[in-house]
Design an enzyme around this catalytic site. Structure first.
Site, mmCIF file in Angstrom:
data_model
loop_
_atom_site.group_PDB
_atom_site.id
_atom_site.type_symbol
_atom_site.label_atom_id
_atom_site.label_comp_id
_atom_site.label_asym_id
_atom_site.label_seq_id
_atom_site.Cartn_x
_atom_site.Cartn_y
_atom_site.Cartn_z
ATOM 1 N N HIS A 300 -24.603 40.707 -75.190
ATOM 2 C CA HIS A 300 -25.052 39.415 -74.873
ATOM 3 C C HIS A 300 -24.861 38.966 -73.499
ATOM 4 C CE1 HIS A 300 -26.336 35.283 -75.192
ATOM 5 N NE2 HIS A 300 -24.746 34.941 -74.577
ATOM 6 N N ASP A 329 -44.416 41.808 -45.984
ATOM 7 C CA ASP A 329 -43.590 42.468 -47.151
ATOM 8 C C ASP A 329 -42.189 42.447 -46.765
ATOM 9 O OD1 ASP A 329 -43.094 44.125 -49.332
ATOM 10 O OD2 ASP A 329 -44.838 45.077 -49.266
ATOM 11 N N TRP A 364 -18.250 41.420 -71.444
ATOM 12 C CA TRP A 364 -18.881 41.933 -70.090
ATOM 13 C C TRP A 364 -17.836 42.000 -68.994
ATOM 14 C CZ3 TRP A 364 -20.059 39.697 -65.179
ATOM 15 C CH2 TRP A 364 -19.213 38.241 -65.002
ATOM 16 N N SER A 396 -28.380 49.651 -58.068
ATOM 17 C CA SER A 396 -29.513 48.714 -57.883
ATOM 18 C C SER A 396 -29.544 47.534 -57.322
ATOM 19 C CB SER A 396 -30.191 48.493 -59.401
ATOM 20 O OG SER A 396 -30.718 47.330 -59.410
ATOM 21 N N SER A 397 -28.314 46.879 -57.384
ATOM 22 C CA SER A 397 -27.951 45.561 -56.684
ATOM 23 C C SER A 397 -27.774 45.923 -55.100
ATOM 24 C CB SER A 397 -26.947 44.917 -57.142
ATOM 25 O OG SER A 397 -27.364 44.675 -58.615
ATOM 26 N N HIS A 480 -16.169 36.849 -59.261
ATOM 27 C CA HIS A 480 -16.479 35.458 -59.009
ATOM 28 C C HIS A 480 -17.387 35.147 -58.159
ATOM 29 C CE1 HIS A 480 -15.511 31.397 -59.704
ATOM 30 N NE2 HIS A 480 -15.807 31.036 -58.731
ATOM 31 N N GLU A 482 -20.119 36.848 -58.032
ATOM 32 C CA GLU A 482 -21.210 37.199 -58.854
ATOM 33 C C GLU A 482 -21.596 35.758 -59.397
ATOM 34 O OE1 GLU A 482 -23.125 39.553 -59.380
ATOM 35 O OE2 GLU A 482 -24.176 38.328 -61.362
ATOM 36 N N TYR A 484 -21.339 32.872 -58.231
ATOM 37 C CA TYR A 484 -22.115 32.154 -57.254
ATOM 38 C C TYR A 484 -23.626 32.878 -57.158
ATOM 39 C CZ TYR A 484 -17.700 29.631 -56.689
ATOM 40 O OH TYR A 484 -16.843 28.919 -57.064
ATOM 41 N N SER A 495 -33.444 22.527 -54.669
ATOM 42 C CA SER A 495 -33.490 21.983 -53.449
ATOM 43 C C SER A 495 -35.220 22.032 -53.024
ATOM 44 C CB SER A 495 -33.070 22.723 -52.528
ATOM 45 O OG SER A 495 -31.595 22.765 -52.367
ATOM 46 N N HIS A 529 -8.296 33.020 -59.922
ATOM 47 C CA HIS A 529 -8.359 32.107 -60.980
ATOM 48 C C HIS A 529 -8.639 32.357 -62.403
ATOM 49 C CE1 HIS A 529 -12.388 30.639 -59.688
ATOM 50 N NE2 HIS A 529 -12.801 30.981 -60.892
ATOM 51 N N HIS A 530 -9.343 33.738 -62.387
ATOM 52 C CA HIS A 530 -9.759 34.210 -63.633
ATOM 53 C C HIS A 530 -8.389 34.810 -64.227
ATOM 54 C CE1 HIS A 530 -14.165 33.551 -63.292
ATOM 55 N NE2 HIS A 530 -13.877 33.728 -61.890
ATOM 56 N N THR A 555 -19.955 22.046 -53.104
ATOM 57 C CA THR A 555 -20.844 21.817 -54.111
ATOM 58 C C THR A 555 -21.079 20.402 -54.559
ATOM 59 O OG1 THR A 555 -19.566 23.710 -55.204
ATOM 60 C CG2 THR A 555 -21.272 22.529 -56.646
ATOM 61 N N LYS A 558 -23.739 19.177 -52.128
ATOM 62 C CA LYS A 558 -25.126 19.619 -52.362
ATOM 63 C C LYS A 558 -25.383 18.485 -53.447
ATOM 64 C CE LYS A 558 -26.399 23.493 -52.162
ATOM 65 N NZ LYS A 558 -26.952 23.741 -50.820
ATOM 66 N N ARG A 677 -12.093 32.215 -78.048
ATOM 67 C CA ARG A 677 -13.448 32.930 -77.949
ATOM 68 C C ARG A 677 -13.297 34.682 -78.077
ATOM 69 N NH1 ARG A 677 -13.847 33.752 -71.253
ATOM 70 N NH2 ARG A 677 -15.805 34.828 -71.833
#
Lengths: 777, 333
Positions: A300, A329, A364, A396-397, A480, A482, A484, A495, A529-530, A555, A558, A677
């Site tokens: 998931h 293009d 994950w 790929s990325s 992290h 990621e 964002y 926006s 922080h993780h 943030t 924004k 969890r």
């Protein structure tokens, strides 16, 4: 004419036979999974030949099996069968029997059981006098070859004893037998992954997975092709059409491929979520086994992040970026196409293990030292394929990242200067720059992990001095940024949508750009922080705590800018506006709950509870997904030339918004109460009530997405037709036709000033004039 | 503004992306399942995809010389877009080798555990186990040598027995400290030699690529002479790169068989995977170079398209530069 109809008939026969083959393949696929689930009949006929009473609810338990065997050692196995419904004979004779097979090793009778059990045909069974009981002790001597896995099969028969005194023909009636299977790896089989993986029988798994995937996919493609042009439905047309999609390098077509792919996996990921929500609905539930639960929530997470969110962002980036900056293009069309196909094929690897019941169960985040551990107690065998899939995702990325960064940097049309670039383009640029710079850490981390699992390196193996925390550092150095990467494009969409819907330019454009860039920089120095509870250097903990809190500043800028945009505009409530407004609410709540985690003390309490789950789902569903839904409603007319249905859209929004809050808000409470969890069940009854509510909401939210699916399919044919600019947007994508031509612009356009545009089209809002000093024409 | 005629032909579809991706998947699948056959099939399909890609550039009849896309606006205004692309790609490569390096230095400097050692040192001072006047830092320095080797006996003395043998050992009593490659390599000149030769071979090969570029761009040369020059310089680069790989494999073989230094130790894992990853980069460079030499052989290079050699050269210089950092860090330190 006669010839023509013959041709039609031939084509019909071709297509029908093609469909027939596909259906056969679909039907055959379940037989190809590598673990047979039924009773092994070959053993059954020799072992239980005289006991054909039928398979039933009899329980067979074997105690004393080691986790792994040492060559030549003897193990005492206690075999017990039980069946509360079958009492056995009164005189305690004829109560039960057993038949035990192993693929290697030798059997002998246990102490005091020499008369009760006997070796027979390579296995062991009870004797005539040994069927007056339901428990036996046998000894299994392990083979010398420790590099293998020995499979055990035990048939146990609970006998009711009615054969005593009767003719043998009746003897089996009412008896019930069942089978127990187990595998014990040799000590050496634990050390190297290569040997253990044979258990999954790669060829069969591969054939099953590929057949299933191809069959399902072909079916879908044939249907879509038919719907596209029912009159031109023939095999030649089909192959031409397929070839076009398989070889395309056009940014719009690749974008469509990305979109279909991501939408498919969004639904698949949602199905996983609903399945394990059912499991968690009540305390001590056993709807899913632990292994299924572990593999489902792993898939998931990975599906939603890598196969749904990121491709959906890539879909819009592909479609919109060249249009917004006025390029024909992307910079490297073939590289772009390769980025998509790498992603598409990586999904096969990620899901490879599921087909054999050995799906990856490492979450994950893939934390070492569990993810690099092999053997019975380690991560499941499918994990190796899963990790390989992650490496492919990395490739790929990287490919799509270099493409987008280069496109934005080098192909902007006149007037699209850095400080006049639409905010969606800015957000994609910053997101891709972050992804591009952080991804190598993940690739290297997973390559280490992959080698730990395959060729016997020991990067994360603490037993030989390796360092599991190294994985956490490498993963979160990517992980992290990621988060964002998946939220910034949603910022960009919101926006665009808010400024168009409010009929004015975005408030504080420059501060929006600096906030995006600021998040882009800060995102690289907050990963610790993780890991606040991982036992790393306390000084480092303090630094990460402070930098993480800093992220709230850009943030917040924004969010206030969006609010100010609304304040100064005259808002039009289209469906995409609703999603953007919903985003403002849920994302802000998610952002605020996020501010609890950088505080190391609080984090110690909240770590790995449902509070974390609530937080990141508020950000990822309430942020990224809502933003992407907004983008679907906003840009669908540009891609198709028809609008999505607004009424269905409203229904979709209302149901999803309420169900989303119903799903994730109660998780805060559960988290504070300490519900962990990643556990497949819980024993605290007081948690059941909230969990049932969450499950119901989750199911409603899941099924609500069918409305969107239907809306997309229906509007493709029957939606309201629209012109170049249905919403009154300002940026360059609205200056070309809907759908745009190929190449997307014949003449490179020039971008006008956004304030001038809005003033011209609407007369301008009060704030637009006040803040920008632009006089209405 | 217009990009010229080239782009207005519309899009040329290409089979290369899907074939190469399929090959990558099959390759990784085979490797995961330890099946040499499937791995080889995957590699073949991957290379087939690569050739399909290159085939798009054939037959060198001038159609590819119609001009490259030029960048517009800051910061790369006027530069070829492909050049910007290769620089961006190198940015990712820097991060790749940065990650290898960061992980390696973390292992070598005990960065993950140094604060626990400082903590223990402070504890020794607080409980007066340490010598009077000692500070946490001075104890720390006594505990680790300059090469970060644990000085187990000295450390036990300095902390009054608080940091003893068990501190330096993991659960299964394997020593935390393990012999690193540099110890074997610097111990013996013959082991150091291949690495040293390799360093010069790579630097020299970077130079020959530049010579090839210079020859290709030289409009004064007779086309035949020019083609021959380009081909020879590129072939020289290929030979030097091949020499690098051969010496590297010889050196690995030597370390494994004569010193029993294998990937099953932590230091070995870092050494072989990092230098191996660099070797893969060299190998990929050589594959491209083979194609370039073939193209030079049939006269495919001139001043109109020589920038492709330049872009390749940027990559090759980077691989060279990465080695210049890897060599001292893994072979000498």
């Amino acid at each position: 004419m006669v010839k023509g109809s013959e041709l039609m008939n031939k084509n019909k026969i071709r297509v029908i036979s093609l469909l027939f083959v596909i259906f056969i393949a679909l039907a055959a696929t379940p037989q190809m999974t590598s673990y047979p689930t039924g009773v092994n009949r070959a053993n059954g006929t020799t072992g239980c030949a005289c006991h054909s009473g039928g398979a039933g609810t009899t329980t067979v338990i074997v105690d004393g099996m080691p986790d792994s065997f040492v060559g030549g050692t003897s193990y005492e196995l206690n075999i017990t069968i039980s069946n509360p419904n079958i009492a056995g004979a009164e005189l305690s004779s004829n109560m039960g029997g057993f038949r035990l097979f192993a693929t290697d090793g030798t059997f002998s009778a246990g102490e005091n059981y020499t008369d009760l059990v006997q070796v027979m045909d390579g296995g062991i069974t009870h004797t005539e006098s040994g069927n007056d009981m339901r428990s036996w002790v046998v000894v299994w001597t392990a083979p010398d070859n420790e590099g293998q896995i020995v499979d055990f099969t035990v048939h146990g028969n609970a006998v009711n004893g009615n054969a005593v005194g009767n003719i043998p023909a009746d003897g089996n009636s009412g008896d019930k037998w069942s089978t127990f299977q187990a595998s014990i790896p040799g000590a050496a089989a634990l050390g190297g992954g290569a040997i253990l993986i044979e258990q999954a029988e790669p060829y069969e798994v591969a054939i099953a997975a590929i057949t299933f995937g191809i069959a399902l996919f072909s079916l879908m493609l044939v249907y879509v092709f038919y719907r596209n042009n029912p009159d031109g439905f023939n095999l030649n047309g089909l192959t031409e059409w397929l070839k076009k999609w398989m070889t395309t390098t056009d940014h719009k077509e690749v974008g469509t491929l990305y979109f279909v792919f991501s939408f498919l996996f969004l639904l698949i990921g949602g199905i996983f979520a609903m399945l394990f929500r059912l499991q968690l609905a009540v305390a001590d539930n056993d709807f899913l086994t632990q292994d299924q639960y572990n593999s489902f929530f792993t898939l998931h997470g990975t599906t939603m992040i890598f196969l749904a969110a990121m491709p959906m962002i890539a879909a819009f980036a592909n479609w919109i970026i060249p249009l917004q900056i006025g390029a024909k293009d992307l910079a490297f069309p073939r590289v772009n196409a390769m980025g998509f196909w790498m992603l598409a094929f990586s999904s096969v690897l990620l899901y490879g293990g599921v087909m054999s019941g050995e799906g990856a169960d490492i979450t994950w985040t893939m934390y070492a030292p569990f993810s690099n551990s092999l053997g019975e107690k380690g991560a499941s065998a499918g994990t190796t394929l899963f990790v390989a899939g992650i490496i492919m995702l990395g490739i790929s990325s990287t490919l799509s990242g270099v493409n987008f960064i280069a496109t934005v940097m080098t192909m902007r049309a006149p007037g699209v200067t850095w400080m006049k670039m639409p905010l969606f383009t800015w957000s994609i640029f910053v997101a891709n720059a972050m992804l591009y710079l952080s991804l190598p850490a993940l690739i290297i981390g997973t390559v280490y992990l992959y080698f730990d699992r395959t060729i016997g390196t020991h990067f994360y193996d603490a037993a030989v001095g390796g360092d599991p925390i190294l994985w956490a550092h490498l993963f979160w150095y990517f992980g992290h940024p990621e988060v964002y990467v998946v939220i910034l494009p949603a910022f960009g969409v919101v926006s665009e949508v808010l400024s168009t819907s409010a009929k004015r330019s975005i408030f504080g454009y420059k501060s929006m750009v600096y906030a995006l860039a600021g998040i882009g920089v800060l995102g690289f120095i907050v990963w610790g922080h993780h890991m606040l509870t991982s036992g790393m250097d306390p000084t480092f903990r303090l630094i990460m705590m402070l930098t993480t809190m800093l992220v709230a500043i850009p943030t917040g800028v924004k969010i206030f800018n969006w609010l100010a945009t609304l304040w100064g505009g005259s808002l039009v409530f289209k469906t995409h506006t609703l999603w953007a407004l919903g985003f403002l609410v849920t994302f802000t709540m998610g952002g605020i709950s996020g501010m609890f985690f950088p505080v190391a003390g609080l984090d110690t309490h909240f770590h790995d509870t449902y509070f974390v789950v609530a937080h990141f789902h508020y950000v990822l569903v309430g942020g990224t997904l809502f933003g992407m839904f907004s983008a679907i409603y906003y840009w669908y007319p540009k891609a198709v030339g028809r609008k999505l249905d607004e009424k269905l859209g409203l229904l979709h929004f209302i149901i999803t918004f309420i169900a989303m809050n119903g799903t994730f808000w109660p998780m805060h409470q559960l988290g504070i109460e300490g519900m962990p969890r990643r556990y497949h069940t819980y024993s605290v009854d007081s948690w059941s009530e909230l969990n049932s509510f969450i499950t119901m909401s989750a199911l409603i939210m899941g099924f609500a997405q069918l409305i969107l699916t239907w809306n997309i399919i229906r509007s493709y044919k029957y939606g309201e037709k629209c012109g170049k600019d249905p919403w009154g947007g300002w940026s360059l994508e609205w200056t070309t036709t809907s759908p745009p031509p190929t190449p997307s612009f014949h003449e490179i356009p020039t971008q006008e000033d956004d304030n001038l545009h809005h003033v011209e089209s609407t007369g301008g809002g009060m704030f637009s004039r006040m803040w920008k000093g632009v006089e209405p024409k | 503004m217009s990009y010229g005629d080239h782009d207005d032909h519309g899009h040329h579809g290409s089979w290369a992306p899907i074939i190469a991706s399929l090959g990558t998947m099959i390759f990784l699948y085979g490797f995961s399942e330890a099946s040499m056959g499937i791995t080889a099939i995957g590699l073949v399909v991957l290379i087939w995809g690569l050739f399909t890609w290159w085939k798009g550039d054939l037959p060198f009849d001038g159609s590819e010389k119609m001009g490259e896309l030029k960048s517009y606006g800051t910061p790369f205004g006027g530069m070829n877009i492909r050049k910007a692309g290769i620089w961006l790609f190198l940015m990712s490569e820097v991060m790749i080798f940065g990650s290898f390096f960061g992980a390696y230095m973390r292992m070598r400097t005990n960065w993950n555990t140094h604060w626990t050692l400082l903590d223990k040192a402070q504890e020794a001072i607080d409980s007066s186990l340490a010598a009077p006047g000692a500070t946490a830092k001075s104890i720390y320095k006594e505990c680790l040598s300059e090469k970060h080797t644990p000085m187990i006996t000295q450390c036990e003395e300095a902390t009054g027995g608080l940091v003893n043998q068990t501190f330096w050992h993991t659960e299964s009593s394997t020593p935390v400290y393990q012999h690193v490659a540099a110890e074997y390599i610097t111990a013996d000149f013959m082991t150091l030699l291949p690495g040293a030769i390799n360093t010069f071979a790579l630097i020299l090969s970077s130079f020959t690529v530049v010579l090839a570029l210079k020859a290709a761009k030289n409009v004064d040369l007779d086309p035949k002479v020019r083609d021959k020059k380009v081909r020879n310089y590129l072939a020289m680069t290929l030979m030097l790169g091949t020499l690098f790989l051969i010496l590297k494999l010889w050196e690995w073989n030597h370390l494994i068989h004569d010193y029993d230094f294998t990937i099953s130790t932590l230091a070995g894992s870092f050494f072989y995977v990092t230098t191996g990853a660099h070797g893969v980069h060299v190998f990929v460079g050589l594959v491209f170079l083979t194609y370039f030499i073939y193209k030079a052989h049939i006269g495919g290079w001139d001043h109109n398209n020589a920038q492709s050699i330049e872009y390749y050269g940027l990559y090759w210089h980077f691989v060279d530069l990465a080695w210049v950092i890897i060599f001292p860090a893994f072979y000498l330190y």
